[in-house]
Design a protein around this motif. Structure first.
Motif, PDB file in Angstrom:
ATOM      1  N   PHE A   8      75.279  80.459  42.607  1.00 46.89           N
ATOM      2  CA  PHE A   8      75.885  79.606  41.583  1.00 46.89           C
ATOM      3  C   PHE A   8      75.037  79.727  40.328  1.00 46.89           C
ATOM      4  N   TRP A   9      75.688  80.024  39.205  1.00 46.30           N
ATOM      5  CA  TRP A   9      74.983  80.561  38.042  1.00 46.30           C
ATOM      6  C   TRP A   9      75.709  80.151  36.761  1.00 46.30           C
ATOM      7  N   SER A  10      74.942  79.947  35.679  1.00 47.80           N
ATOM      8  CA  SER A  10      75.537  79.531  34.404  1.00 47.80           C
ATOM      9  C   SER A  10      74.983  80.349  33.245  1.00 47.80           C
ATOM     10  N   PHE A  11      75.864  80.676  32.304  1.00 50.31           N
ATOM     11  CA  PHE A  11      75.451  81.442  31.129  1.00 50.31           C
ATOM     12  C   PHE A  11      74.545  80.645  30.193  1.00 50.31           C
ATOM     13  N   ARG A  12      74.553  79.326  30.308  1.00 51.19           N
ATOM     14  CA  ARG A  12      73.718  78.545  29.409  1.00 51.19           C
ATOM     15  C   ARG A  12      72.361  78.188  30.018  1.00 51.19           C
ATOM     16  N   SER A  13      72.149  78.574  31.237  1.00 48.92           N
ATOM     17  CA  SER A  13      70.905  78.265  31.933  1.00 48.92           C
ATOM     18  C   SER A  13      69.881  79.379  31.732  1.00 48.92           C
ATOM     19  N   PRO A  14      68.769  79.100  31.032  1.00 49.03           N
ATOM     20  CA  PRO A  14      67.745  80.141  30.883  1.00 49.03           C
ATOM     21  C   PRO A  14      67.153  80.547  32.222  1.00 49.03           C
ATOM     22  N   TYR A  15      67.073  79.600  33.147  1.00 50.69           N
ATOM     23  CA  TYR A  15      66.535  79.933  34.459  1.00 50.69           C
ATOM     24  C   TYR A  15      67.472  80.869  35.217  1.00 50.69           C
ATOM     25  N   SER A  16      68.773  80.726  35.008  1.00 51.29           N
ATOM     26  CA  SER A  16      69.712  81.674  35.606  1.00 51.29           C
ATOM     27  C   SER A  16      69.464  83.075  35.070  1.00 51.29           C
ATOM     28  N   TYR A  17      69.332  83.180  33.772  1.00 47.64           N
ATOM     29  CA  TYR A  17      69.047  84.483  33.152  1.00 47.64           C
ATOM     30  C   TYR A  17      67.755  85.073  33.707  1.00 47.64           C
ATOM     31  N   ASP A  33      74.655  91.026  50.362  1.00 45.98           N
ATOM     32  CA  ASP A  33      75.717  90.867  49.373  1.00 45.98           C
ATOM     33  C   ASP A  33      75.525  89.522  48.685  1.00 45.98           C
ATOM     34  N   ILE A  34      75.252  89.553  47.378  1.00 45.91           N
ATOM     35  CA  ILE A  34      75.113  88.329  46.606  1.00 45.91           C
ATOM     36  C   ILE A  34      76.470  88.020  45.979  1.00 45.91           C
ATOM     37  N   ALA A  35      77.109  86.975  46.474  1.00 44.57           N
ATOM     38  CA  ALA A  35      78.443  86.594  46.004  1.00 44.57           C
ATOM     39  C   ALA A  35      78.297  85.725  44.754  1.00 44.57           C
ATOM     40  N   VAL A  36      78.618  86.287  43.616  1.00 48.19           N
ATOM     41  CA  VAL A  36      78.457  85.603  42.333  1.00 48.19           C
ATOM     42  C   VAL A  36      79.538  84.548  42.155  1.00 48.19           C
ATOM     43  N   ARG A  37      79.095  83.321  41.837  1.00 51.85           N
ATOM     44  CA  ARG A  37      80.035  82.209  41.652  1.00 51.85           C
ATOM     45  C   ARG A  37      79.659  81.466  40.360  1.00 51.85           C
ATOM     46  N   PRO A  38      80.131  81.955  39.219  1.00 52.56           N
ATOM     47  CA  PRO A  38      79.807  81.301  37.949  1.00 52.56           C
ATOM     48  C   PRO A  38      80.384  79.898  37.872  1.00 52.56           C
ATOM     49  N   VAL A  39      79.639  79.010  37.219  1.00 54.23           N
ATOM     50  CA  VAL A  39      80.083  77.632  37.002  1.00 54.23           C
ATOM     51  C   VAL A  39      79.847  77.268  35.545  1.00 54.23           C
ATOM     52  N   ARG A  40      80.458  76.183  35.106  1.00 55.65           N
ATOM     53  CA  ARG A  40      80.184  75.681  33.772  1.00 55.65           C
ATOM     54  C   ARG A  40      78.788  75.068  33.738  1.00 55.65           C
ATOM     55  N   PRO A  41      78.150  75.063  32.577  1.00 51.51           N
ATOM     56  CA  PRO A  41      76.830  74.438  32.471  1.00 51.51           C
ATOM     57  C   PRO A  41      76.887  72.944  32.777  1.00 51.51           C
ATOM     58  N   ILE A  42      75.741  72.394  33.122  1.00 53.94           N
ATOM     59  CA  ILE A  42      75.671  70.970  33.453  1.00 53.94           C
ATOM     60  C   ILE A  42      76.055  70.102  32.266  1.00 53.94           C
ATOM     61  N   ALA A  43      75.885  70.627  31.036  1.00 57.08           N
ATOM     62  CA  ALA A  43      76.277  69.868  29.843  1.00 57.08           C
ATOM     63  C   ALA A  43      77.767  69.587  29.813  1.00 57.08           C
ATOM     64  N   LEU A  44      78.545  70.392  30.512  1.00 56.76           N
ATOM     65  CA  LEU A  44      79.988  70.178  30.609  1.00 56.76           C
ATOM     66  C   LEU A  44      80.362  69.433  31.883  1.00 56.76           C
ATOM     67  N   ARG A  45      79.640  69.711  32.958  1.00 60.56           N
ATOM     68  CA  ARG A  45      79.956  69.042  34.224  1.00 60.56           C
ATOM     69  C   ARG A  45      79.453  67.604  34.249  1.00 60.56           C
ATOM     70  N   GLU A  46      78.325  67.350  33.571  1.00 59.56           N
ATOM     71  CA  GLU A  46      77.757  65.995  33.474  1.00 59.56           C
ATOM     72  C   GLU A  46      77.356  65.762  32.016  1.00 59.56           C
TER      73      GLU A  46
END
Length: 214
Positions: A8-17, A33-46
């Motif tokens: 579980f990964w986000s484009f806005r997370s520096p730690y993800s990068y 096999d790493i199954a990529v599952r992008p999510v919205r950043p926490i700023a949008l989810r919370e």
């Protein structure tokens, strides 16, 4: 036997990068096999997530991110533009999120093409370079480095954008079900490993379950 782990990964997370190059190396080294599952950043989810943590939390996080990037030998600069559009009046995420929506839909399509991790790796390097990543052919060049064609991905997304958004919602629900909310999070056999500093712990667990070198 090939093992599988959800990412579980986000484009806005520096730690993800910062975690992604190690995950690429991990998948290359092990029968995994790493199954990529992008999510919205926490700023949008919370939307009130950062407000609840205060300035000290943000100050430390920024310090830690720069330090970690230096330790890992990876360049890092604030994204330009920020993948998340912030409403200046409320200082919260705006309703319309063109950058993040575009990136997430493309990532979902990249996963469908079997190149999700490579896509995250190349595109996040661009986003966190500080360069104007949405200008000109920069994004197309980054996508090409992952072995994909940006125009092709965007054409496929345009055919059914709602289906890609549904995948994102499913990913977010699965992240919540796993018992965590942050990114990057690896989930192996229902057990979450949150943060780039838990990658080795996840590998240890997977080795207990038979993870082998390629």
């Amino acid at each position: 036997m090939t093992l599988s782990v959800d990412l579980f990964w986000s484009f806005r997370s520096p730690y993800s990068y910062l975690a992604t190059p190690r995950l690429v190396a991990l998948e290359a080294e092990y029968d995994l096999d790493i199954a990529v599952r992008p999510v919205r950043p926490i700023a949008l989810r919370e939307p009130d997530f950062f407000e609840k943590r205060g300035d000290r939390w943000m100050g430390y996080t920024l310090t830690d991110v720069v330090r970690l990037a230096e330790f890992l030998g990876l360049p890092i600069a604030m994204p330009n533009p920020d993948p998340v559009v912030i409403d200046p009046a409320t200082r919260r995420a705006a309703q319309d999120q063109p950058h993040l929506t575009r990136l997430n839909r493309l990532a979902v399509e990249a996963v469908a093409h079997g190149s999700g991790l490579a896509f995250l790796d190349q595109v996040s390097r661009l986003v966190w370079s500080g360069e104007p990543w949405s200008d000109g052919d920069r994004l197309a060049a980054a996508v090409a480095e992952s072995g994909l064609d940006l125009a092709d991905l965007e054409a496929r997304v345009a055919g059914d954008p709602d289906a890609r958004d549904a995948v994102i919602r499913e990913n977010e629900s699965a992240l919540e079900t796993s018992g965590h909310w942050g990114v990057p999070t690896l989930v192996f056999e229902g057990e979450p490993f949150f943060g780039q500093d838990r990658i080795d712990l996840c590998v240890w667990r997977m080795k207990q379950k038979g993870l082998q070198a390629r």
